[in-house]
Design a protein around this motif. Sequence first.
Motif, mmCIF file in Angstrom:
data_model
loop_
_atom_site.group_PDB
_atom_site.id
_atom_site.type_symbol
_atom_site.label_atom_id
_atom_site.label_comp_id
_atom_site.label_asym_id
_atom_site.label_seq_id
_atom_site.Cartn_x
_atom_site.Cartn_y
_atom_site.Cartn_z
ATOM 1 N N ARG A 1 70.475 38.631 87.151
ATOM 2 C CA ARG A 1 69.542 39.573 88.096
ATOM 3 C C ARG A 1 68.297 39.924 87.165
ATOM 4 N N LYS A 2 67.094 40.158 87.944
ATOM 5 C CA LYS A 2 65.983 40.276 87.361
ATOM 6 C C LYS A 2 65.761 41.611 86.499
ATOM 7 N N LYS A 3 64.788 41.700 85.345
ATOM 8 C CA LYS A 3 64.805 42.922 84.767
ATOM 9 C C LYS A 3 63.869 44.021 85.651
ATOM 10 N N GLN A 4 64.493 45.226 85.562
ATOM 11 C CA GLN A 4 63.849 46.237 86.422
ATOM 12 C C GLN A 4 62.879 47.227 85.671
ATOM 13 N N VAL A 5 61.657 46.960 85.844
ATOM 14 C CA VAL A 5 60.527 47.526 84.847
ATOM 15 C C VAL A 5 59.640 48.330 85.633
ATOM 16 N N GLY A 6 59.353 49.581 85.230
ATOM 17 C CA GLY A 6 58.360 50.330 85.611
ATOM 18 C C GLY A 6 57.134 50.091 85.080
ATOM 19 N N GLU B 1 59.670 59.673 82.719
ATOM 20 C CA GLU B 1 61.206 59.780 82.362
ATOM 21 C C GLU B 1 61.751 59.929 83.641
ATOM 22 N N GLN B 2 61.494 60.606 84.704
ATOM 23 C CA GLN B 2 62.268 61.041 85.835
ATOM 24 C C GLN B 2 62.379 59.611 86.638
ATOM 25 N N VAL B 3 61.383 58.848 86.790
ATOM 26 C CA VAL B 3 61.459 57.538 87.454
ATOM 27 C C VAL B 3 62.352 56.618 86.825
ATOM 28 N N GLY B 4 62.069 56.541 85.466
ATOM 29 C CA GLY B 4 62.872 55.558 84.713
ATOM 30 C C GLY B 4 64.321 55.940 84.755
ATOM 31 N N THR B 5 64.809 57.091 84.400
ATOM 32 C CA THR B 5 66.234 57.365 84.492
ATOM 33 C C THR B 5 66.957 57.576 85.812
ATOM 34 N N GLN B 6 66.200 57.788 86.843
ATOM 35 C CA GLN B 6 66.703 57.970 88.307
ATOM 36 C C GLN B 6 66.757 56.418 88.860
ATOM 37 N N LEU B 7 65.854 55.610 88.487
ATOM 38 C CA LEU B 7 66.261 54.120 88.948
ATOM 39 C C LEU B 7 66.853 53.202 88.234
ATOM 40 N N GLY B 8 67.115 53.544 86.830
ATOM 41 C CA GLY B 8 67.766 53.173 86.021
ATOM 42 C C GLY B 8 66.940 51.804 85.380
ATOM 43 N N LEU B 9 65.924 51.961 85.249
ATOM 44 C CA LEU B 9 64.724 50.967 84.852
ATOM 45 C C LEU B 9 64.994 50.749 83.205
ATOM 46 N N TYR C 1 58.136 48.095 89.358
ATOM 47 C CA TYR C 1 58.227 49.252 90.089
ATOM 48 C C TYR C 1 57.005 50.332 89.709
ATOM 49 N N PHE C 2 55.942 50.386 90.582
ATOM 50 C CA PHE C 2 54.543 50.836 90.578
ATOM 51 C C PHE C 2 54.658 52.430 90.547
ATOM 52 N N ILE C 3 54.599 53.110 89.512
ATOM 53 C CA ILE C 3 54.682 54.499 89.674
ATOM 54 C C ILE C 3 53.157 55.194 90.105
ATOM 55 N N ILE C 4 53.200 55.921 91.109
ATOM 56 C CA ILE C 4 52.163 56.756 91.249
ATOM 57 C C ILE C 4 52.686 58.058 92.023
ATOM 58 N N GLY C 5 51.568 59.313 91.685
ATOM 59 C CA GLY C 5 51.807 60.623 92.150
ATOM 60 C C GLY C 5 51.785 60.691 93.824
ATOM 61 N N ALA C 6 52.405 61.515 94.227
ATOM 62 C CA ALA C 6 52.401 61.707 95.768
ATOM 63 C C ALA C 6 50.968 62.092 96.190
ATOM 64 N N ASP C 7 50.122 62.493 95.506
ATOM 65 C CA ASP C 7 48.792 62.434 95.899
ATOM 66 C C ASP C 7 47.843 61.210 95.782
#
Length: 214
Positions: free
Chosen positions: A25-30, A48-56, A127-133
């Motif tokens: 499987r491919k590496k899962q990276v934020g 931290e929240q994205v990384g841990t919740q998605l298991g990155l 996984y490209f992290i952005i704020g809701a705004d």
Amino acid sequence: MSQTTTLTQPVISVAMREQILGLDRKKQVGIFGGTFNPVHNGHLIMAEQVGTQLGLEKVFFMPDNKPPHRDPKRAIEAKDRVEMLKRAIAGNPLFALELIEIRRGGVSYSYETMLALKKLHPDTDYYFIIGADMVNYLPKWSRIDELVKLVTFVGVKRPGYTPSSQYPVLWVDAPGIDISSTDIRHRVQTGQSLRYLVPDPVIDYIQQEGLYFD
């Protein structure tokens, strides 16, 4: 005379074995892009929240060189923003730095960056992290229709913003920490405390280098 039949085990290559076991499987990276002018605890909590919740496996903080949608005069030198990031993420094995946009120079466009990263690391899902705004601004991003094919956007929920978009976005919950880099810069200029808003090593660097005082 009876004949005996010898059963031979099929030869399984390392690649086949890894595929059977699910090891290919491919590496899962934020990827957490931004100006980080300066980085603050809100950024760290989101990552931290994205990384841990998605298991990155990793979350890379990726400072831009020159943002396409903001006044570059307001951003301090890249070397200072990078140094503050280094100090902020030290000690967290989930976090790392990605300096591809700093090294490339010029205006930083996410499509160009992610295309280059995918070519360098074809074994990685980003996984490209952005704020809701920022989700509302996606229609204005350069080559957004092509960019969504390269990455999975992760939107971090925030009070006052509806978790929806015309583009595919994976939504993640996180504590509502209302901190902004604009507010941090204002606090520095007006002599207010940054404690518990910015990591202590970053505060030390801001004071040591006299950043944001004018």
